[in-house]
Design a protein around this motif. Structure first.
Motif, PDB file in Angstrom:
ATOM      1  N   PHE A 282     -11.029  10.411   1.754  1.00  0.00           N
ATOM      2  CA  PHE A 282      -9.901   9.916   0.952  1.00  0.00           C
ATOM      3  C   PHE A 282      -8.877  11.027   0.701  1.00  0.00           C
ATOM      4  CE2 PHE A 282     -12.754   6.363  -0.029  1.00  0.00           C
ATOM      5  CZ  PHE A 282     -11.870   5.311   0.155  1.00  0.00           C
ATOM      6  N   ILE A 283      -9.364  12.279   0.639  1.00  0.00           N
ATOM      7  CA  ILE A 283      -8.421  13.404   0.542  1.00  0.00           C
ATOM      8  C   ILE A 283      -7.520  13.401   1.785  1.00  0.00           C
ATOM      9  CG2 ILE A 283      -8.194  15.923   0.583  1.00  0.00           C
ATOM     10  CD1 ILE A 283     -10.831  16.050  -1.004  1.00  0.00           C
ATOM     11  N   GLY A 284      -8.144  13.188   2.949  1.00  0.00           N
ATOM     12  CA  GLY A 284      -7.389  13.148   4.205  1.00  0.00           C
ATOM     13  C   GLY A 284      -6.402  11.984   4.232  1.00  0.00           C
ATOM     14  N   ILE A 285      -6.868  10.828   3.771  1.00  0.00           N
ATOM     15  CA  ILE A 285      -5.995   9.641   3.750  1.00  0.00           C
ATOM     16  C   ILE A 285      -4.796   9.910   2.843  1.00  0.00           C
ATOM     17  CG2 ILE A 285      -5.881   7.268   2.846  1.00  0.00           C
ATOM     18  CD1 ILE A 285      -8.810   6.973   3.893  1.00  0.00           C
TER      19      ILE A 285
ATOM     20  N   GLY B 279       5.472  10.472   2.013  1.00  0.00           N
ATOM     21  CA  GLY B 279       5.928  10.199   0.654  1.00  0.00           C
ATOM     22  C   GLY B 279       5.222   9.048  -0.029  1.00  0.00           C
ATOM     23  N   VAL B 280       4.085   8.593   0.555  1.00  0.00           N
ATOM     24  CA  VAL B 280       3.344   7.497  -0.082  1.00  0.00           C
ATOM     25  C   VAL B 280       2.585   8.055  -1.290  1.00  0.00           C
ATOM     26  CG1 VAL B 280       1.546   5.739   0.246  1.00  0.00           C
ATOM     27  CG2 VAL B 280       3.077   6.344   2.141  1.00  0.00           C
ATOM     28  N   PRO B 281       2.717   7.440  -2.467  1.00  0.00           N
ATOM     29  CA  PRO B 281       2.012   7.958  -3.642  1.00  0.00           C
ATOM     30  C   PRO B 281       0.485   7.876  -3.448  1.00  0.00           C
ATOM     31  CG  PRO B 281       3.657   6.321  -4.269  1.00  0.00           C
ATOM     32  CD  PRO B 281       3.553   6.284  -2.784  1.00  0.00           C
ATOM     33  N   PRO B 282      -0.258   8.855  -4.016  1.00  0.00           N
ATOM     34  CA  PRO B 282      -1.719   8.877  -3.823  1.00  0.00           C
ATOM     35  C   PRO B 282      -2.402   7.573  -4.199  1.00  0.00           C
ATOM     36  CG  PRO B 282      -0.983  10.904  -4.875  1.00  0.00           C
ATOM     37  CD  PRO B 282       0.215  10.018  -4.781  1.00  0.00           C
ATOM     38  N   LEU B 283      -2.011   6.986  -5.309  1.00  0.00           N
ATOM     39  CA  LEU B 283      -2.679   5.764  -5.762  1.00  0.00           C
ATOM     40  C   LEU B 283      -2.512   4.647  -4.729  1.00  0.00           C
ATOM     41  CD1 LEU B 283      -4.224   4.354  -8.038  1.00  0.00           C
ATOM     42  CD2 LEU B 283      -2.026   3.702  -9.032  1.00  0.00           C
ATOM     43  N   VAL B 284      -1.313   4.552  -4.169  1.00  0.00           N
ATOM     44  CA  VAL B 284      -1.043   3.489  -3.184  1.00  0.00           C
ATOM     45  C   VAL B 284      -1.848   3.734  -1.909  1.00  0.00           C
ATOM     46  CG1 VAL B 284       0.754   2.444  -1.736  1.00  0.00           C
ATOM     47  CG2 VAL B 284       1.267   3.082  -4.102  1.00  0.00           C
ATOM     48  N   SER B 285      -1.874   4.986  -1.423  1.00  0.00           N
ATOM     49  CA  SER B 285      -2.577   5.259  -0.160  1.00  0.00           C
ATOM     50  C   SER B 285      -4.079   5.038  -0.311  1.00  0.00           C
ATOM     51  CB  SER B 285      -2.283   6.676   0.334  1.00  0.00           C
ATOM     52  OG  SER B 285      -2.567   7.626  -0.653  1.00  0.00           O
ATOM     53  N   VAL B 286      -4.645   5.509  -1.432  1.00  0.00           N
ATOM     54  CA  VAL B 286      -6.093   5.385  -1.625  1.00  0.00           C
ATOM     55  C   VAL B 286      -6.486   3.925  -1.853  1.00  0.00           C
ATOM     56  CG1 VAL B 286      -7.912   5.972  -3.270  1.00  0.00           C
ATOM     57  CG2 VAL B 286      -6.429   7.756  -2.394  1.00  0.00           C
ATOM     58  N   ALA B 287      -5.718   3.210  -2.672  1.00  0.00           N
ATOM     59  CA  ALA B 287      -6.021   1.796  -2.929  1.00  0.00           C
ATOM     60  C   ALA B 287      -5.840   0.979  -1.649  1.00  0.00           C
ATOM     61  CB  ALA B 287      -5.121   1.262  -4.036  1.00  0.00           C
TER      62      ALA B 287
ATOM     63  N   ALA C 113     -15.652   7.080  -4.456  1.00  0.00           N
ATOM     64  CA  ALA C 113     -15.077   8.262  -3.796  1.00  0.00           C
ATOM     65  C   ALA C 113     -13.554   8.261  -3.935  1.00  0.00           C
ATOM     66  CB  ALA C 113     -15.477   8.286  -2.323  1.00  0.00           C
ATOM     67  N   ALA C 114     -12.970   7.074  -3.795  1.00  0.00           N
ATOM     68  CA  ALA C 114     -11.509   6.966  -3.905  1.00  0.00           C
ATOM     69  C   ALA C 114     -11.040   7.376  -5.297  1.00  0.00           C
ATOM     70  CB  ALA C 114     -11.075   5.534  -3.601  1.00  0.00           C
ATOM     71  N   LEU C 115     -11.793   6.959  -6.311  1.00  0.00           N
ATOM     72  CA  LEU C 115     -11.400   7.296  -7.682  1.00  0.00           C
ATOM     73  C   LEU C 115     -11.467   8.797  -7.927  1.00  0.00           C
ATOM     74  CD1 LEU C 115     -13.128   4.416  -9.708  1.00  0.00           C
ATOM     75  CD2 LEU C 115     -10.680   4.758  -9.316  1.00  0.00           C
ATOM     76  N   LEU C 116     -12.519   9.436  -7.373  1.00  0.00           N
ATOM     77  CA  LEU C 116     -12.666  10.886  -7.570  1.00  0.00           C
ATOM     78  C   LEU C 116     -11.504  11.669  -6.974  1.00  0.00           C
ATOM     79  CD1 LEU C 116     -16.420  11.840  -7.088  1.00  0.00           C
ATOM     80  CD2 LEU C 116     -14.988  12.165  -9.098  1.00  0.00           C
ATOM     81  N   VAL C 117     -10.999  11.169  -5.855  1.00  0.00           N
ATOM     82  CA  VAL C 117      -9.911  11.873  -5.167  1.00  0.00           C
ATOM     83  C   VAL C 117      -8.634  11.879  -5.997  1.00  0.00           C
ATOM     84  CG1 VAL C 117      -8.401  11.714  -3.140  1.00  0.00           C
ATOM     85  CG2 VAL C 117     -10.842  11.473  -2.896  1.00  0.00           C
ATOM     86  N   LEU C 118      -8.520  10.895  -6.862  1.00  0.00           N
ATOM     87  CA  LEU C 118      -7.301  10.820  -7.665  1.00  0.00           C
ATOM     88  C   LEU C 118      -7.316  11.805  -8.835  1.00  0.00           C
ATOM     89  CD1 LEU C 118      -6.813   6.943  -7.577  1.00  0.00           C
ATOM     90  CD2 LEU C 118      -5.541   8.674  -6.304  1.00  0.00           C
TER      91      LEU C 118
END
Lengths: 456, 72
Positions: A144-147, A155-163, A374-379
């Motif tokens: 998810f860090i890579g994503i 320029g995609v915000p982290p929350l949008v890319s991970v979700a 895992a996605a939540l931790l990355v944020l």
């Protein structure tokens, strides 16, 4: 025939096998293979097309975000001289290991976790599961860090890319059909090839690349702490415990039999060569940073793409960033699936992508829950991302020897494998790889305790 | 070409013919391989590897702490 009628079919009772939805879908896959084997023209190609999948997926899945970033860090810090042939050798090691896993799945029709628990008992089984779960969860975090980093370049915000990544996982895994899942994931995995044009745009020195393979030059500048870390990370980018569990379970889910071992080997070899080519391309793409003396030691994920713009252009950097996103995305799907397969096998609940959601909800729940956590931790802000990424691959190398010993025990067990058990050469290579990984791990441990043994 | 392209109605007999006996979910739930007992030497190897993994994980934590504190 309506699937529901299967449960009520005459003759289905305690003495007769109850045919499940999973059996029916698998039989459909086997029928297609049987028909392809009887086809006239291009028979071999048709059969291979139907049987390929687990081998390519496991290797392109392992060309994941931390692996591609390890390759980029390698190229940026040390150039191509030593590492191009070294990466090829690590992938060949990976092929030796995965070939055994393929055989184990095709012969026993059981997943790796199930076999370990059945044959060695829950005591050793839970140790193996502990290694797998720790490694898988940490690796998922880095995917998810890579994503986040890959899409962050655009320029995609982290929350949008991970979700968004979690939604893609949800869509791919809940098709209720192994075949659909496999082909969708293979299609995504094809974008791992983006690193090839990125490498070409870096205007590589072909003669230097040829020299690197022909002469396998010594380590540039001798062994240092950071060099050892990258060596470990590059090995961990090709041989890891999740690959054993994933490939064996997907071979079982696909329904491969001993008759398909030849095609399975070709599938694994193709995956090996493709993944090696894409990994090598990533080293080449990042090598201008080494040649121009740009310090990449403190680079975090997205900075590689940004830093490469002067040498590969905006298109090359875009391809690099998209490649990192793809690498993370495919690995999230394959690694979370390997966790779900293993848990399902150990807990004796449904564990097949051929099962509908209502029949195997714990399987799908574990798959999605591990991704979401895992996605939540990355944020969470403030983690040293690049270092975590490198350490995950190091952990994978350290956890591999016990997993390899279990694999070698199973694949040499006549009760399990019958006539398909390992020959002498498979044992020589498998044992050699195990000893090599232990030695590398011990050397790493020694240099941690006694850093004066090596420089830097 | 995909399996769905050849998607005829399969009856129970056909499914049983297409799948190997131990490929059926039913068989996998019923039949388990027996437990294998380890020799003393093999037990030592497995315990040694377990200790190795635990020690190495501790060393990784040490390395991470060293690096993070050096960064500060």
């Amino acid at each position: 025939m309506d699937d529901a009628n299967w449960q009520k079919a005459p003759g289905t009772g305690p003495d007769h096998p109850a045919i499940t939805h999973e059996d029916l879908d698998r039989a459909r896959d086997r029928l297609a293979v049987a028909q392809a084997r009887r086809a006239g023209r291009l028979r071999g190609l048709r059969v291979f097309w139907l049987l390929l999948g687990p081998g390519i997926l496991v290797f392109l899945g392992e060309n994941d975000a931390p692996s591609m970033l390890s390759y980029a860090a390698t190229g940026a810090q040390f150039g191509i001289g030593f590492f191009l042939p070294f990466v090829l050798v690590t992938f060949l090691m990976g092929f030796v290991v995965q070939e055994m896993t393929l055989r184990l799945g095709a012969v026993t029709h059981r997943g790796h976790a199930e076999l370990i628990f059945d044959r060695f008992g829950p005591f050793w089984g839970w140790f193996a599961m502990g290694d797998l779960m720790l490694g898988n969860f940490l690796t998922l975090v880095t995917e998810f860090i890579g994503i986040r980093a890959g899409l962050g370049f655009f320029g995609v915000p982290p929350l949008v890319s991970v979700a968004g990544a979690v939604v893609i996982v949800l869509l791919v895994v809940t098709t209720g059909r192994y075949w659909t899942w496999e082909r969708a994931t293979l299609t995504l995995a094809a974008f791992n090839a983006l690193f090839i044009p990125a490498a070409l745009l870096s205007h590589p020195h072909w003669s230097g690349i040829g020299q690197a393979f022909l002469h396998f030059g010594p380590l540039p500048g001798g062994i240092s702490g950071s060099m050892l870390l990258l060596l470990m990370a590059d090995i961990g980018a090709t041989v890891t415990p999740w690959m054993l569990f994933f490939q064996q379970s997907s071979v079982v889910d696909k329904g491969l039999t001993p008759k398909d071992i030849g095609s399975g080997r070709l599938d694994a070899l193709l995956g090996t060569l493709l993944a090696a080519a894409f990994g090598i391309a990533t080293i080449i793409a990042a090598s201008p940073l080494y040649l121009h003396g740009v310090s990449a030691k403190s680079f975090q994920a997205a900075q590689f793409a940004q830093a490469l713009v002067p040498w590969v252009g905006h298109i090359g950097a875009t391809l690099f960033a998209l490649g990192i996103f793809e690498a993370g995305m495919v690995a999230v799907i394959t690694i979370s699936t390997s966790s779900a397969y293993a848990f399902g096998e150990v807990l004796h609940t449904g564990h097949s992508l051929n099962r509908p959601l209502r029949e195997a909800w714990p399987f799908y729940a574990i798959l999605l829950a591990s991704s979401i956590l895992a996605a939540l931790l990355v944020l969470l802000p403030g983690a040293p991302l690049e270092y975590i990424i490198l350490m995950v691959n190091v952990i994978a190398v350290l956890a591999m020897p016990p997993a390899l010993v279990f694999l070698l025990l199973l694949v040499n067990d006549p009760v399990v494998m019958g006539e398909h058990r390992n020959g002498i050469w498979a044992n020589v290579f498998g044992g050699g790889i195990t000893v090599f990984l232990i030695a590398v791990g011990l050397f790493y441990g020694l240099t941690t305790v006694f850093p004066h043994l090596i420089g830097g | 070409m995909s399996p769905r392209h050849h998607d005829p109605d399969l009856d129970q007999e056909e499914v049983l013919q297409l799948l190997e006996d131990d490929q059926l979910v039913w068989a996998k739930e019923k039949v388990h391989l027996g437990r294998r007992h380890f020799s003393r030497g093999l037990s030592v190897v497995l315990w040694g590897l377990r200790v190795y993994v635990v020690l190495m994980l501790v060393l990784i934590v040490v390395r991470v702490v060293q690096t993070v504190s050096a960064g500060h």
